[in-house]
Design a protein around this motif. Sequence first.
Motif, PDB file in Angstrom:
ATOM      1  N   ALA A  60      -2.222 -20.040  -3.625  1.00 46.31           N
ATOM      2  CA  ALA A  60      -1.531 -20.590  -4.787  1.00 46.31           C
ATOM      3  C   ALA A  60      -0.054 -20.776  -4.463  1.00 46.31           C
ATOM      4  CB  ALA A  60      -1.700 -19.657  -5.983  1.00 46.31           C
ATOM      5  N   ILE A 118     -10.905 -22.078  -5.970  1.00 47.03           N
ATOM      6  CA  ILE A 118      -9.879 -22.019  -7.009  1.00 47.03           C
ATOM      7  C   ILE A 118      -8.878 -20.924  -6.658  1.00 47.03           C
ATOM      8  CG2 ILE A 118      -9.418 -21.532  -9.439  1.00 47.03           C
ATOM      9  CD1 ILE A 118     -12.178 -22.683 -10.056  1.00 47.03           C
ATOM     10  N   CYS A 119      -7.620 -21.306  -6.615  1.00 44.75           N
ATOM     11  CA  CYS A 119      -6.526 -20.342  -6.432  1.00 44.75           C
ATOM     12  C   CYS A 119      -5.903 -20.094  -7.801  1.00 44.75           C
ATOM     13  CB  CYS A 119      -5.469 -20.890  -5.479  1.00 44.75           C
ATOM     14  SG  CYS A 119      -6.000 -20.963  -3.772  1.00 44.75           S
ATOM     15  N   THR A 120      -5.634 -18.832  -8.071  1.00 45.52           N
ATOM     16  CA  THR A 120      -5.056 -18.454  -9.359  1.00 45.52           C
ATOM     17  C   THR A 120      -3.762 -17.695  -9.127  1.00 45.52           C
ATOM     18  OG1 THR A 120      -7.258 -18.270 -10.326  1.00 45.52           O
ATOM     19  CG2 THR A 120      -5.480 -17.171 -11.493  1.00 45.52           C
ATOM     20  N   THR A 121      -2.767 -18.019  -9.925  1.00 42.42           N
ATOM     21  CA  THR A 121      -1.509 -17.273  -9.894  1.00 42.42           C
ATOM     22  C   THR A 121      -1.047 -17.057 -11.324  1.00 42.42           C
ATOM     23  OG1 THR A 121       0.722 -17.177  -8.947  1.00 42.42           O
ATOM     24  CG2 THR A 121      -0.034 -19.331  -9.680  1.00 42.42           C
ATOM     25  N   THR A 122      -0.331 -15.967 -11.542  1.00 40.74           N
ATOM     26  CA  THR A 122       0.119 -15.641 -12.889  1.00 40.74           C
ATOM     27  C   THR A 122       1.486 -14.968 -12.833  1.00 40.74           C
ATOM     28  OG1 THR A 122      -0.551 -14.620 -14.985  1.00 40.74           O
ATOM     29  CG2 THR A 122      -1.007 -13.375 -12.988  1.00 40.74           C
ATOM     30  N   SER A 169      -4.302 -28.734 -11.139  1.00 41.79           N
ATOM     31  CA  SER A 169      -4.011 -27.445 -11.768  1.00 41.79           C
ATOM     32  C   SER A 169      -4.221 -27.490 -13.269  1.00 41.79           C
ATOM     33  CB  SER A 169      -2.558 -27.027 -11.498  1.00 41.79           C
ATOM     34  OG  SER A 169      -2.325 -26.869 -10.127  1.00 41.79           O
ATOM     35  N   THR A 170      -4.620 -26.337 -13.802  1.00 36.51           N
ATOM     36  CA  THR A 170      -4.653 -26.140 -15.249  1.00 36.51           C
ATOM     37  C   THR A 170      -3.741 -24.964 -15.568  1.00 36.51           C
ATOM     38  OG1 THR A 170      -6.583 -24.680 -15.142  1.00 36.51           O
ATOM     39  CG2 THR A 170      -6.990 -27.037 -15.515  1.00 36.51           C
ATOM     40  N   THR A 199      -1.069 -18.405 -16.649  1.00 31.33           N
ATOM     41  CA  THR A 199      -2.007 -18.363 -15.526  1.00 31.33           C
ATOM     42  C   THR A 199      -2.261 -19.804 -15.105  1.00 31.33           C
ATOM     43  OG1 THR A 199      -3.033 -16.330 -16.307  1.00 31.33           O
ATOM     44  CG2 THR A 199      -4.309 -17.683 -14.761  1.00 31.33           C
ATOM     45  N   ARG A 203      -4.506 -22.173 -12.598  1.00 29.59           N
ATOM     46  CA  ARG A 203      -5.698 -22.280 -11.746  1.00 29.59           C
ATOM     47  C   ARG A 203      -5.633 -23.638 -11.056  1.00 29.59           C
ATOM     48  NH1 ARG A 203     -10.640 -19.537 -13.165  1.00 29.59           N
ATOM     49  NH2 ARG A 203     -11.633 -21.558 -12.902  1.00 29.59           N
ATOM     50  N   THR A 204      -5.692 -23.615  -9.719  1.00 31.49           N
ATOM     51  CA  THR A 204      -5.609 -24.840  -8.938  1.00 31.49           C
ATOM     52  C   THR A 204      -6.844 -24.963  -8.062  1.00 31.49           C
ATOM     53  OG1 THR A 204      -3.197 -24.681  -8.905  1.00 31.49           O
ATOM     54  CG2 THR A 204      -4.216 -26.153  -7.289  1.00 31.49           C
TER      55      THR A 204
END
Length: 189
Positions: free
Chosen positions: A44, A107-111, A73-74, A97, A99-100
């Motif tokens: 991410a 799916i890569c997630t970052t927050t 991304s969302t 958050t 999600r890409t």
Amino acid sequence: KDGIVIPSQNQRTITVTESGTYKVLVDRLGCLGTATQKVVLGQAKALKLPNDTTLCAGQSILLDATSAGDANSTFLWSTGSTASNITVTTSGTYSVTIRTIITGGAICTTTDQIEVKVNSKMVYTTSLTQPSACRGNDGTITINPTSPITAYTYTWYKNGVEIVGAVGNSQTGLDVGNYQIIAKSGQTC
């Protein structure tokens, strides 16, 4: 991996958790074979919301996560918004958050999150006694905070210059001039 033997890896499959070049040596009844596979794991983009902050009532802060996403991304904010940015005007903890979807469908997630505190404006009353003569020094100014009730520090100015030694919410012995009072507390603006 990357030319270094991975201890205890002698199975037909391996679960990869790091990017790198993986090479396998196969020995089947004395026949040797090798296979090499370069693996690049998706990552991410960096997401960094501003540091926790305090605002005054009526102010706002724009929280923008656009740079950590792309067309795949969302975004989902703790407010329920799915926009890439939100404007905050109230106290609270705000998180996003992202999600890409990357190549191959992974799916890569970052927050990240930020704490926003909004302080109220001070409500006060003042009382003023004008000096009795043009050159008199018997004027009085008092400022009385009514909300919120908290400890304040006061800085007094006359004609734009700080009055050294003037403390507290009331000053006496004042002559003609333009006075300004700055009252501060950790709970108000």
